[in-house]
Design a protein around this motif. Structure first.
Motif, PDB file in Angstrom:
ATOM      1  N   ARG A 146       0.854  -1.180   0.000  1.00  0.00           N
ATOM      2  CA  ARG A 146       0.000   0.000   0.000  1.00  0.00           C
ATOM      3  C   ARG A 146       0.892   1.232   0.000  1.00  0.00           C
ATOM      4  O   ARG A 146       1.596   1.510   0.972  1.00  0.00           O
ATOM      5  N   VAL A 147       0.864   1.961  -1.094  1.00  0.00           N
ATOM      6  CA  VAL A 147       1.712   3.135  -1.287  1.00  0.00           C
ATOM      7  C   VAL A 147       0.826   4.302  -1.693  1.00  0.00           C
ATOM      8  O   VAL A 147       0.070   4.211  -2.664  1.00  0.00           O
ATOM      9  N   ASP A 148       0.896   5.400  -0.936  1.00  0.00           N
ATOM     10  CA  ASP A 148       0.106   6.599  -1.240  1.00  0.00           C
ATOM     11  C   ASP A 148      -1.384   6.288  -1.379  1.00  0.00           C
ATOM     12  O   ASP A 148      -2.063   6.786  -2.292  1.00  0.00           O
ATOM     13  N   GLY A 149      -1.888   5.435  -0.497  1.00  0.00           N
ATOM     14  CA  GLY A 149      -3.315   5.178  -0.453  1.00  0.00           C
ATOM     15  C   GLY A 149      -3.838   4.154  -1.433  1.00  0.00           C
ATOM     16  O   GLY A 149      -5.041   3.904  -1.485  1.00  0.00           O
ATOM     17  N   GLU A 150      -2.969   3.532  -2.223  1.00  0.00           N
ATOM     18  CA  GLU A 150      -3.417   2.522  -3.162  1.00  0.00           C
ATOM     19  C   GLU A 150      -2.516   1.289  -3.080  1.00  0.00           C
ATOM     20  O   GLU A 150      -1.375   1.373  -2.622  1.00  0.00           O
ATOM     21  N   TYR A 168       8.192   3.287   9.149  1.00  0.00           N
ATOM     22  CA  TYR A 168       8.114   3.108   7.710  1.00  0.00           C
ATOM     23  C   TYR A 168       9.066   2.024   7.231  1.00  0.00           C
ATOM     24  O   TYR A 168      10.093   1.752   7.845  1.00  0.00           O
ATOM     25  N   THR A 182       6.011   2.436   2.697  1.00  0.00           N
ATOM     26  CA  THR A 182       4.739   1.946   3.209  1.00  0.00           C
ATOM     27  C   THR A 182       4.831   1.770   4.720  1.00  0.00           C
ATOM     28  O   THR A 182       5.922   1.668   5.290  1.00  0.00           O
TER      29      THR A 182
END
Length: 250
Positions: A146-150, A168, A182
């Protein structure tokens, strides 16, 4: 949204009540039980595993670190304590987060969100692993992050190394200038990645074994643009790996 079951363990009744109030107003959390006695708690958790354990560290009879080593593998820990000196040790067990008392609700929510991400990624990786088994592949070829909300699917063969820093984890990939960042722990990443391809060589580094360019006499690994020193805690398994590949290595 999947509902996460949780247990609270703290020898201070007021601390338990505060966390119970936080759980009560947080969607997607189900409180199974609360304990002020760590010995009673471990008996219940072993017989009825939950997703998430909010766990104090300094307690009589059995402290939180001891208890964390005894819980089922599927239970993730969020430590809750007034003593920040335990932060380093918390990441050596299955801790998702470390909350320092007095705990604010926004910090509690951030820990819960991290837990949701961990279980979502774990579930996606497990599903992909099952598919790969059905396709006669012994290990998964990709994982989801999950990176930047996706959720982003990455190929394991892209990974050079993984670096952890506080809350992190950074995945450094071939062909990409910037790492993917993430919210995960190094422990959870270590569990996600196949041990036949990746090895932890430092508290803060996991390396892709096939991407190592060289290893010098001081056990410094040259990989990508990074030089990573193998620390004492991880030296023996790494030396065994080298000897299996290069019998002349001493």
């Amino acid at each position: 949204m999947r509902v996460l079951t949780c247990v609270i363990v703290d020898d201070e009744p007021l601390a338990v009540k505060l966390l119970e109030s936080y759980v009560g107003k947080t969607d997607g959390l189900e409180l199974v039980a609360s304990f002020t006695d760590s010995v009673e708690a471990i008996s219940m958790i072993k017989s009825h595993p939950v997703d998430l354990l909010f766990l104090d560290i300094q307690m009589p009879d059995m402290n939180g670190m001891e208890l964390a080593h005894m819980i089922p593998a599927e239970t993730r820990v969020v430590f809750t304590t007034a003593f920040k000196e335990y932060a380093f040790e918390s990441y050596e067990v299955s801790a998702l987060d470390f909350l320092l008392k007095p705990i604010r609700y926004n910090k509690f929510l951030a820990a819960v969100d991290k837990a949701r991400q961990w279980f979502a990624i774990s579930s996606l990786s497990s599903e992909h692993h099952l598919l790969s088994i059905e396709s006669n592949t012994s290990t998964p070829e990709t994982i989801f992050l999950r990176v930047d909300g996706e959720y982003r699917q990455i190929t394991l063969s892209q990974i050079l190394y993984v670096s952890g820093m506080k809350d992190y984890v950074m995945f450094y990939l071939e062909g990409e200038r910037r790492p993917l960042i993430t919210h995960l722990t190094m422990k959870s990443v270590e569990e996600m990645l196949p041990s036949s391809q990746f090895m932890r060589v430092h508290r803060s580094f996991i390396v892709a074994l096939s991407k190592i360019r060289s290893v010098d006499r001081n056990d410094c690994i040259y990989i990508g643009d990074e030089v990573i020193r193998v620390t004492d805690a991880y030296r023996e398994p790494f030396q065994q790996y080298l000897q299996s590949k290069f019998p002349g290595k001493t």
